[in-house]
Scaffold this motif. Structure first.
Motif, PDB file in Angstrom:
ATOM      1  N   VAL A 193       0.807  -1.223   0.000  1.00  0.00           N
ATOM      2  CA  VAL A 193       0.000   0.000   0.000  1.00  0.00           C
ATOM      3  C   VAL A 193       0.845   1.280   0.000  1.00  0.00           C
ATOM      4  O   VAL A 193       0.624   2.177  -0.821  1.00  0.00           O
ATOM      5  CB  VAL A 193      -0.957   0.000   1.217  1.00  0.00           C
ATOM      6  CG1 VAL A 193      -1.694   1.314   1.343  1.00  0.00           C
ATOM      7  CG2 VAL A 193      -1.933  -1.164   1.117  1.00  0.00           C
ATOM      8  N   GLU A 223       2.846   2.642  -3.109  1.00  0.00           N
ATOM      9  CA  GLU A 223       1.914   3.128  -4.134  1.00  0.00           C
ATOM     10  C   GLU A 223       1.402   4.518  -3.781  1.00  0.00           C
ATOM     11  O   GLU A 223       1.275   5.384  -4.657  1.00  0.00           O
ATOM     12  CB  GLU A 223       0.748   2.151  -4.304  1.00  0.00           C
ATOM     13  CG  GLU A 223      -0.259   2.578  -5.349  1.00  0.00           C
ATOM     14  CD  GLU A 223       0.317   2.727  -6.749  1.00  0.00           C
ATOM     15  OE1 GLU A 223      -0.267   3.507  -7.536  1.00  0.00           O
ATOM     16  OE2 GLU A 223       1.331   2.087  -7.089  1.00  0.00           O
ATOM     17  N   LEU A 224       1.111   4.753  -2.513  1.00  0.00           N
ATOM     18  CA  LEU A 224       0.701   6.089  -2.101  1.00  0.00           C
ATOM     19  C   LEU A 224       1.808   7.102  -2.378  1.00  0.00           C
ATOM     20  O   LEU A 224       1.541   8.212  -2.854  1.00  0.00           O
ATOM     21  CB  LEU A 224       0.340   6.102  -0.610  1.00  0.00           C
ATOM     22  CG  LEU A 224      -1.021   5.525  -0.250  1.00  0.00           C
ATOM     23  CD1 LEU A 224      -1.104   5.254   1.249  1.00  0.00           C
ATOM     24  CD2 LEU A 224      -2.141   6.451  -0.694  1.00  0.00           C
ATOM     25  N   LEU A 246      -6.685   3.771  -0.348  1.00  0.00           N
ATOM     26  CA  LEU A 246      -5.335   3.364   0.045  1.00  0.00           C
ATOM     27  C   LEU A 246      -4.895   4.086   1.313  1.00  0.00           C
ATOM     28  O   LEU A 246      -4.237   3.500   2.176  1.00  0.00           O
ATOM     29  CB  LEU A 246      -4.350   3.628  -1.094  1.00  0.00           C
ATOM     30  CG  LEU A 246      -4.563   2.819  -2.367  1.00  0.00           C
ATOM     31  CD1 LEU A 246      -3.594   3.256  -3.448  1.00  0.00           C
ATOM     32  CD2 LEU A 246      -4.443   1.334  -2.093  1.00  0.00           C
TER      33      LEU A 246
END
Length: 174
Positions: A45, A48-49, A104
């Motif tokens: 997660v 990707e953020l 997310l």
């Protein structure tokens, strides 16, 4: 009523558990398996953020991250684990909030709720000396350049190194 709602939310987020025998609240134990799952989920997660945030970054975000990182470095210099923990959280979530990815972001928040108490205990026990290596400067440079892949790599490395330190502490305690 607000306290009851907060407790329910923390139980739903798995940051707290209820002992079925006596209905008392407890923090779930940090086992090697739980740590591995949290580490894996964070690595799915959070990078990707960071990548999404780098694509949306501006000079205001870069300045904000630099200021937070300077505070984090000062906390390390002073050996102030509480200040370090607060600054580290602020750094990550200032970055993640820019991603414009509410699902997310909520997932990352839930993961931090689960891992945060253990980070505080482990790093409080071993001291700030083991915390000196982070990848925040690399992440800032990637964000400044709008380099999504660079931000993804920097945050993934930052998380991996931190979780490895926690893993070693958990193994030493076992």
């Amino acid at each position: 009523m607000p306290v009851r709602d907060a407790v329910r939310r923390l139980v739903a987020e798995r940051a707290l558990a209820i002992n079925p025998a006596n209905k008392r609240l407890l923090v779930p134990s940090l086992t090697a398996d739980r740590l591995e799952q949290l580490s894996l989920a964070r690595l799915w997660v959070e990078p990707e953020l960071a990548a999404r945030a780098a694509a949306r970054a501006d000079t205001g975000l870069v300045r904000q991250l630099q200021a937070i990182d300077a505070d984090l470095d000062e906390a390390l210099r002073l050996g102030d684990v509480d200040r370090y923990m607060a600054a580290n959280h602020a750094f990550h979530f200032a970055l993640y909030e820019r991603a414009d990815a509410e699902i997310l972001l909520a997932m990352a928040g839930g993961l931090w709720l689960q891992i945060g108490p253990f980070m505080r205990v482990v790093f409080g026990r071993v001291g700030a000396d083991v915390l000196v290596a982070d990848r925040h400067a690399e992440a800032i440079e990637a964000v400044k350049a709008g380099d999504a892949d660079g931000a993804r790599r920097a945050i993934a490395a930052d998380l991996s190194e931190g979780m490895d330190k926690m893993r070693l502490a958990v193994e030493a305690a076992a």
